[in-house]
Motif scaffolding. Structure first.
Motif, PDB file in Angstrom:
ATOM      1  N   ARG A  48       1.741  28.602  21.167  1.00 61.23           N
ATOM      2  CA  ARG A  48       0.722  27.717  21.546  1.00 61.23           C
ATOM      3  C   ARG A  48       1.290  26.104  21.434  1.00 61.23           C
ATOM      4  O   ARG A  48       0.356  25.444  21.413  1.00 61.23           O
ATOM      5  CB  ARG A  48      -0.463  27.817  21.000  1.00 61.23           C
TER       6      ARG A  48
ATOM      7  N   GLU B   1       1.951  23.757  23.378  1.00 59.80           N
ATOM      8  CA  GLU B   1       1.537  22.827  24.133  1.00 59.80           C
ATOM      9  C   GLU B   1       0.094  22.315  23.971  1.00 59.80           C
ATOM     10  O   GLU B   1      -0.407  20.939  23.988  1.00 59.80           O
ATOM     11  CB  GLU B   1       1.646  23.222  25.538  1.00 59.80           C
ATOM     12  N   ASP B   2      -1.037  23.147  23.457  1.00 58.95           N
ATOM     13  CA  ASP B   2      -2.245  22.908  22.976  1.00 58.95           C
ATOM     14  C   ASP B   2      -2.350  22.192  21.659  1.00 58.95           C
ATOM     15  O   ASP B   2      -2.898  22.763  20.920  1.00 58.95           O
ATOM     16  CB  ASP B   2      -2.969  24.181  23.197  1.00 58.95           C
TER      17      ASP B   2
ATOM     18  N   LEU C 180      -4.084  19.760  21.005  1.00 57.11           N
ATOM     19  CA  LEU C 180      -5.665  19.439  20.524  1.00 57.11           C
ATOM     20  C   LEU C 180      -6.300  20.778  19.820  1.00 57.11           C
ATOM     21  O   LEU C 180      -7.046  20.474  18.914  1.00 57.11           O
ATOM     22  CB  LEU C 180      -6.329  19.116  21.780  1.00 57.11           C
ATOM     23  N   HIS C 181      -6.125  21.881  20.375  1.00 58.63           N
ATOM     24  CA  HIS C 181      -6.513  23.050  19.815  1.00 58.63           C
ATOM     25  C   HIS C 181      -6.210  23.311  18.329  1.00 58.63           C
ATOM     26  O   HIS C 181      -6.725  23.529  17.498  1.00 58.63           O
ATOM     27  CB  HIS C 181      -6.457  24.209  20.881  1.00 58.63           C
ATOM     28  N   THR C 182      -4.830  22.969  18.467  1.00 60.64           N
ATOM     29  CA  THR C 182      -3.900  23.178  16.805  1.00 60.64           C
ATOM     30  C   THR C 182      -4.632  22.186  16.040  1.00 60.64           C
ATOM     31  O   THR C 182      -4.844  22.597  15.025  1.00 60.64           O
ATOM     32  CB  THR C 182      -2.708  22.834  17.086  1.00 60.64           C
TER      33      THR C 182
ATOM     34  N   TYR D 172      -0.023  24.304  12.540  1.00 60.24           N
ATOM     35  CA  TYR D 172       0.835  23.765  13.747  1.00 60.24           C
ATOM     36  C   TYR D 172       2.026  24.732  13.851  1.00 60.24           C
ATOM     37  O   TYR D 172       2.312  25.240  15.015  1.00 60.24           O
ATOM     38  CB  TYR D 172       1.310  22.382  13.585  1.00 60.24           C
TER      39      TYR D 172
ATOM     40  N   LYS E 258     -12.321  27.077  27.129  1.00 55.80           N
ATOM     41  CA  LYS E 258     -10.946  26.987  26.895  1.00 55.80           C
ATOM     42  C   LYS E 258     -10.788  26.550  25.531  1.00 55.80           C
ATOM     43  O   LYS E 258      -9.562  27.084  24.825  1.00 55.80           O
ATOM     44  CB  LYS E 258     -10.499  25.901  27.945  1.00 55.80           C
ATOM     45  N   ARG E 259     -11.399  25.609  24.842  1.00 59.35           N
ATOM     46  CA  ARG E 259     -11.012  25.092  23.381  1.00 59.35           C
ATOM     47  C   ARG E 259     -12.577  25.379  22.686  1.00 59.35           C
ATOM     48  O   ARG E 259     -13.014  24.583  22.416  1.00 59.35           O
ATOM     49  CB  ARG E 259     -10.695  23.885  23.287  1.00 59.35           C
TER      50      ARG E 259
END
Length: 817
Positions: A330, A332-333, A335-337, A322, A2-3
């Motif tokens: 994206r 909502e994600d 953490l991935h950003t 960001y 996922k990440r």
């Protein structure tokens, strides 16, 4: 996966750290990477997912190594650099590569494209050089080509446990030599405008903003606004920095992701407001994405105006990543950003990993993303009564306060270990001061100051008014921080935490966050209590003392400083080093970090052997920031700032002053006898231009523990040595701190015979044509059978004894028998 960027960043970080600590050589990395690439290809072709994934991640680790390796000190260049840093003055020419830094009356320049001119030839110098000018009267600009005569020196660390790696810090900026000029009279600006044209344009804008602030806003508000708008922190008074530090607000004084985010947010709001002016236009475009896209450009402009140094560049990368994530849907994600931003930052600027600002920004944002949503779930919203009417404004204020409190708490817990490592404190008011001061700075002062900077070029009058308004708000902010920082016990001092302590702290925070509502809550609570009890036990053991006498002769350059740790835990600092240039506080930069590294937060006794800058320079900071009971003096007063500051600190903190001489009765501390051998009498007078008289009046002490004796001779010269020998003063000792740094005007043969030491320690560093210790002095001690240790070669020298035997542990093993 996922990440996927989370493990990629972790492996990449391992590679960067491997290069930083030189754990593996470059040839080994290249050969292993090539072999692993073949393994990855084979695993991919045969559909071995685990092996292919692991191989790919390890290759990212090798990529991290290779990205940092060119920034590590260039060994090939070091041999060449040695040929031009041999102590002779040379003719140097180069281009100013950054905006000149000005602080405390000193100007610092970074020079690139350096050429060294000799009689018959000229040759290029690798990397950059750092030039410090004590008194500069000329106005230097980015892009100026200058020429001057100076002596180049290779950066050299002071070798103490827990010390700052100054050599590597400069090497990561491609600085391989330094130079010092007393003034700029011998410096010539050959021509200007040799830098990048765009950066020169930006520098001109910065200059106009700087001039406007200096004319319209008084200090220290002006200094704060200069830091927030154009990124110049050098002129902020130390007192202001300490106040912000005590309240956990230091992040507000430097341009970070927080400030850049505010610029992006305000730009987005402005863009949306402009788009709403034409409602029909919104039918054909995505207003949200268009506003987000155009907010990227003000972010870049702000970063350029702020100097576009490494911390600002890093903040821009993180914020732009960001914004791009928002454009790609994206949002909502987070953490991935965050990991995308971290990877991009470290890919382009791998040295960012070792910058405190990056560490604090990343850990704070990571804590916000992980902790705050979980904590919110602990506070479920009450079901609304359909017949109850609530004030919507109060509801919004309640939610705002709750979210601000949780965000502040998460950021403080996320950065607490890093703050403890770097600043050695924990602020109890940090959560509440951030709730009040941070919004004031980020939502009022920064936007007003930035708007003033923009308007200044279109409507100077309005720009001046906005700068004045921002100055008034900054005054309010400074008054609040000054008042709150005076509250007693607003912070607690901490020693440097060990890696295992940092790991356990983060595990406990994660445990309370994710396991508190599970059946494992009791285990987490027991682990927390056990950790607290263990820390308390370690603290009690440290205060009780190990039963040994430990003496550490610190490497403080050409000065003296020795830490005495007594058998039952009491401590004494004999002298505090120092430089002739009092702008460098060796107490703050060298001695205090060592004390924190040792877990020492109280120095029971401070001793100033005599009032010279190379002995007193670091003592004021220790007196101001550590708990001190007594200050021992020889009676002479000094006519320099460090001595005056030490006296002010002693008076302000109620430190008892004790004047010592040969007539003073011996003292006993933790079964260690202290005899005062000199001066002959207390000299209650001011030191004058006769340096020899002051040196001969130095406080000489002899410490005896069992059969082991330490003799601290300070800077006594031949006259004082003759008196001690002729009067049969018991100077014999096992270990001697050699007089006057090993100078030829001391250390007579008769004195060395009378002492008959087994070990001679020289606190020294040669400078100019003065060689310390003098070769003849070394020969005398060798003739007497003493083993020689020098702080310039061995770094800090630790001698530990149980009263019968002793062990010498130099920081660098280079003893001379």
């Amino acid at each position: 996966m996922k990440r996927p960027l989370v493990p990629i960043v972790i492996f990449y970080l391992v590679g960067v750290l491997t290069a930083h600590y030189h754990l593996v050589s470059l040839p080994v990395v290249l050969i292993t990477a090539a072999a692993l690439f073949l393994v990855f290809i084979a695993a991919f072709l045969y559909n071995e997912k685990f092996l292919a994934t692991f191989s790919a991640l390890t290759l990212f680790g090798f990529l991290g190594y290779l990205m940092l390796y060119p920034n590590t000190p260039i060994k090939q260049a070091q041999s060449y650099i040695s040929t031009v840093t041999g102590g002779k003055r040379i003719n140097i020419e180069g281009i100013i590569d950054e905006t000149p830094q000005r602080a405390k009356g000193r100007t610092r320049l970074y020079i690139r494209d350096v050429t060294v001119h000799e009689k018959n030839c000229s040759y290029a110098f690798p990397g950059r050089i750092q030039v410090s000018i004590k008194r500069a009267h000329m106005l230097f600009r980015y892009g100026d080509r200058i020429r001057f005569f100076a002596t180049l020196k290779k950066p050299k660390n002071l070798q103490n446990p827990g010390g700052f790696d100054y050599e590597r810090y400069l090497a990561y900026q491609h600085v391989y030599a330094t130079a010092f000029l007393a003034d700029d009279r011998g410096l010539i600006i050959i021509r200007s405008g040799e830098g990048n044209r765009f950066l020169q344009f930006i520098e001109e804008l910065r200059h106009r903003i700087r001039e406007s602030l200096e004319k319209q806003v008084p200090s220290p508000s002006r200094d704060i606004l200069k830091a927030l708008v154009i990124g110049e922190q050098d002129t902020i008074p130390d007192q202001i920095k300490q106040q912000f530090s005590r309240l956990g607000l230091s992040h507000l004084l430097c341009i970070s992701g927080l400030h850049v985010s505010i610029v992006a947010w305000l730009s987005y709001l402005l863009g949306m407001s402009l788009l709403r002016i034409y409602p029909r236009f919104l039918l054909y475009i995505n207003a949200f994405k268009l506003a987000v896209f155009f907010s990227i450009f003000p972010v870049l402009l702000y970063c350029f105006i702020a100097g576009f140094n490494i911390p600002t560049m890093r903040s821009a990368i993180m914020v732009i990543c960001y914004l791009i994530a928002l454009l790609l849907g994206r949002r909502e994600d987070l953490l991935h950003t965050l990991f995308v931003a971290a990877f991009m930052t470290l890919l382009f600027i791998p040295t960012s990993l070792f910058h405190l600002s990056f560490q604090l920004s990343f850990s704070a944002v990571l804590a916000l993303i992980i902790l705050v949503p979980r904590w919110r779930s602990f506070m479920p919203e009450q079901e609304k009564d359909p017949f109850e009417q609530r004030n919507p404004v109060l509801e919004k204020c309640r939610h705002l306060f709750r979210d601000s409190f949780l965000a502040s708490a998460a950021a403080i817990l996320g950065t607490a270990p890093l703050v403890a490592v770097s600043f050695h404190y924990f602020s109890f008011l940090g959560i509440f001061s951030n709730i009040i001061i941070t919004p004031l700075v980020t939502f009022l002062i920064v936007p007003l100051a930035l708007l003033a900077a923009f308007v200044l070029f279109l409507m100077p009058g309005l720009g001046t008014l906005l700068f004045s308004t921002a100055g008034v708000l900054t005054d309010i902010c400074l008054n609040c921080t000054a008042f709150w920082s005076r509250i007693p016990s607003v912070e607690i001092k901490l020693g440097t935490p060990a890696l295992w302590e940092i790991t356990v702290f983060y595990l406990l925070v994660a445990g309370f966050t994710f396991l508190w509502k599970t059946t494992l809550r009791g285990c987490v609570f027991v682990a927390a209590v056990s950790f607290i009890l263990l820390e308390g036990g370690l603290l009690f053991y440290a205060q009780a003392g190990p039963g040994l006498l430990r003496v550490t002769f610190l490497d403080v350059g050409a000065g003296d400083a020795a830490l005495i740790e007594y058998p039952q835990g009491q401590t004494m600092l004999i002298d505090g080093g120092g430089f002739m240039d009092e702008n460098i506080d060796i107490g703050e930069t060298v001695i205090a970090p060592f004390l924190y590294h040792q877990g020492i937060k109280q120095v029971d006794y401070l001793v100033l052997s005599h009032p010279h800058k190379d002995h007193a320079g670091g003592l004021p900071y220790i007196a101001e920031n550590f708990r001190v009971k007594e200050l021992w003096l020889n009676g002479e007063t000094g006519a320099f700032e460090a001595y005056a500051r030490l006296m002010r600190a002693a008076q302000h903190k109620g430190i008892k002053k004790i004047y010592c001489s040969a007539k003073t009765s011996p003292r006993s501390i933790d079964e260690v006898r202290i005899d005062f051998l000199a001066p002959d009498d207390i000299a209650l007078k001011g030191s004058n231009n006769d340096q020899s008289a002051t040196n001969n009046n130095s406080l000489v002490m002899k410490l005896t523990f069992g059969t082991i004796q330490f003799l601290f001779c300070a800077d006594i010269l031949q006259d004082a040595e003759h008196r001690l020998v002729n009067e049969n003063v018991p100077v014999e000792a096992t270990i001697i701190k050699a007089p006057h740094h090993g100078g030829i005007s001391s250390n007579t043969e008769e004195f060395i015979r009378a002492v008959s030491p087994q070990v001679a320690v020289f606190s020294c560093r040669s400078y100019g044509t003065l060689m310390l210790p003098h070769p003849d002095v070394l020969a005398r001690y060798r003739k007497g059978g003493a083993t020689i240790y020098q702080t310039d070669k061995n770094g800090a020298i630790v001698i530990e004894t149980d009263g019968t035997t002793y062990q010498v542990a130099p920081h660098k093993k280079e003893a001379d028998g």
